[in-house]
Design a protein around this motif. Structure first.
Motif, PDB file in Angstrom:
ATOM      1  N   HIS A 119       0.856  -1.169   0.000  1.00 50.67           N
ATOM      2  CA  HIS A 119       0.000   0.000   0.000  1.00 50.67           C
ATOM      3  C   HIS A 119       0.901   1.230   0.000  1.00 50.67           C
ATOM      4  CE1 HIS A 119      -2.715  -3.177   1.594  1.00 50.67           C
ATOM      5  NE2 HIS A 119      -3.417  -2.673   0.620  1.00 50.67           N
ATOM      6  N   PRO A 120       0.391   2.368  -0.477  1.00 55.25           N
ATOM      7  CA  PRO A 120       1.263   3.537  -0.602  1.00 55.25           C
ATOM      8  C   PRO A 120       1.997   3.841   0.698  1.00 55.25           C
ATOM      9  CG  PRO A 120      -0.850   3.987  -1.589  1.00 55.25           C
ATOM     10  CD  PRO A 120      -0.974   2.649  -0.911  1.00 55.25           C
ATOM     11  N   ASP A 213      -4.955   1.654  -4.493  1.00 59.65           N
ATOM     12  CA  ASP A 213      -3.629   1.528  -3.876  1.00 59.65           C
ATOM     13  C   ASP A 213      -2.854   0.338  -4.449  1.00 59.65           C
ATOM     14  OD1 ASP A 213      -5.586  -0.059  -2.695  1.00 59.65           O
ATOM     15  OD2 ASP A 213      -4.624  -0.107  -0.742  1.00 59.65           O
ATOM     16  N   LEU A 240     -10.292   5.201  -3.405  1.00 61.35           N
ATOM     17  CA  LEU A 240     -10.137   4.887  -1.981  1.00 61.35           C
ATOM     18  C   LEU A 240     -10.975   5.879  -1.182  1.00 61.35           C
ATOM     19  CD1 LEU A 240      -6.243   4.492  -1.869  1.00 61.35           C
ATOM     20  CD2 LEU A 240      -7.983   2.715  -2.206  1.00 61.35           C
ATOM     21  N   ASP A 304      -9.788  10.164  -4.771  1.00 62.99           N
ATOM     22  CA  ASP A 304     -10.101   9.577  -3.459  1.00 62.99           C
ATOM     23  C   ASP A 304     -11.335  10.260  -2.925  1.00 62.99           C
ATOM     24  OD1 ASP A 304      -7.967   7.972  -3.632  1.00 62.99           O
ATOM     25  OD2 ASP A 304      -6.738   9.018  -2.143  1.00 62.99           O
TER      26      ASP A 304
END
Ligand code: GLU
Length: 307
Positions: A119-120, A213, A240, A304
């Motif tokens: 994930h980032p 992500d 997200l 997002d």
């Protein structure tokens, strides 16, 4: 030849789901059902230290509660990654025969971080890792030390493009961006990128719908599947949910499904998710099946969703 449409749910049972997971599951369900496909439910319980049966049970129960059904999968053990080691082993051996994996002796902390889904902000660059470039003598000395190595995938130094169904063309040079990734940890546990690719391939998945992500993992997974002789699925990533608003929204963003279920009926929660992502213009209770008639990726937000 046209392949039958197969979508999937693939949660990791390392905690209760939250509102962002639910949005990804809802989009995966809508996408698959709108195409008349078959849905597979795979439990990504690879990491024995983080996965708990209680969370796996809760995830299945939450999906049923929300009205998201599936056609095959968990709790059939063939759909739990922890029970699929022999398949990962076979794929690993094929990669090994082709010189596409190499041992890595970097520290345990680095290995663990690199082996989880990136994930980032979590992805570790491996610029500091010299294991791919060890001389024959250095490698022999390390093998003799008796310390078990992790195994890394030699990622291709070429541009791999994925035509994402929602975000469009996404291109990446996996060797330069992100770098080689762990495919087998030093403790023998196979890691995310290999497991997810083998599973999507062997389960005949043709539509991967999940949070954006993981878009940066798609080129690597596409390449791995094709390298292993499979046909890569279509990828379609969704937005997200980020809680950036006031007190109330922060609270909603951090609530688990267990808590959300106290406050919402299934239809009220689906209605909120559908409103958040742009599928309906006015927030109102709706069932997943009712949403099918208005579902279109064109309506789904790309940015997002700040709640
Ligand atoms: N199990 C991963 C997660 O819950 C998702 C993997 C995937 O969809 O490829 O983050």
């Amino acid at each position: 030849m046209e392949r039958p449409v197969v979508g999937r749910f693939a949660p990791s049972p390392s905690g209760y789901m939250h509102i962002g997971n639910l949005l990804s599951m809802l989009l995966a369900w809508l996408d698959c059902r709108a195409l008349g496909g078959e849905l597979v439910f795979r439990m990504e319980d690879l990491d024995p230290a983080r996965s708990k049966p209680v969370f796996a049970e809760a995830m299945a129960e939450d999906l049923r509660w929300l009205g998201l059904d599936w056609d095959r999968g968990w709790p059939d053990p063939d759909f739990a990654q922890s029970r699929r080691t022999a398949r990962y082993e076979a794929a690993f051996r094929r990669l090994e025969e082709r010189g596409l994996v190499y041992p890595c002796w970097c520290s345990r902390a680095e290995r663990l971080a690199a082996a989880n889904a990136p994930h980032p902000g979590e992805q570790l660059g491996d610029a500091a890792c010299r294991c791919a470039r060890l001389s024959r003598e250095e490698r022999a000395a390390r093998l003799l030390s008796g310390r078990a190595p992790a195994w890394k995938l030699r990622c291709p130094d070429e541009t791999i493009s994925v035509a994402d169904g929602h975000y469009g063309l996404f291109s990446q040079n996996p060797a330069r961006e992100g770098g080689d990734c762990i495919v087998r940890r030093a403790d023998g546990v196979y890691a995310y990128q290999l497991a997810v690719s083998v599973d999507d391939m062997e389960m005949g998945v043709t539509r991967v719908v999940r949070g954006r992500d993981l878009l940066s993992s798609a080129p690597k997974q596409k390449w791995l599947i094709e390298t292993l002789g499979g046909a890569a699925p279509d990828y379609c990533h969704g937005p997200l949910i980020a809680s950036g608003g006031g007190k109330l929204s922060k609270r909603l963003g951090s609530l688990s499904t267990r808590e959300l279920r106290v406050e919402f009926s299934p239809e009220a929660l689906v209605g909120r998710l559908a409103f958040f992502c742009g599928l309906i213009e006015k927030e109102e209770p709706v069932s997943p099946r009712e949403l099918l008639s208005v579902f279109s990726w064109d309506k789904v937000a790309k940015d997002d969703i700040l709640i």
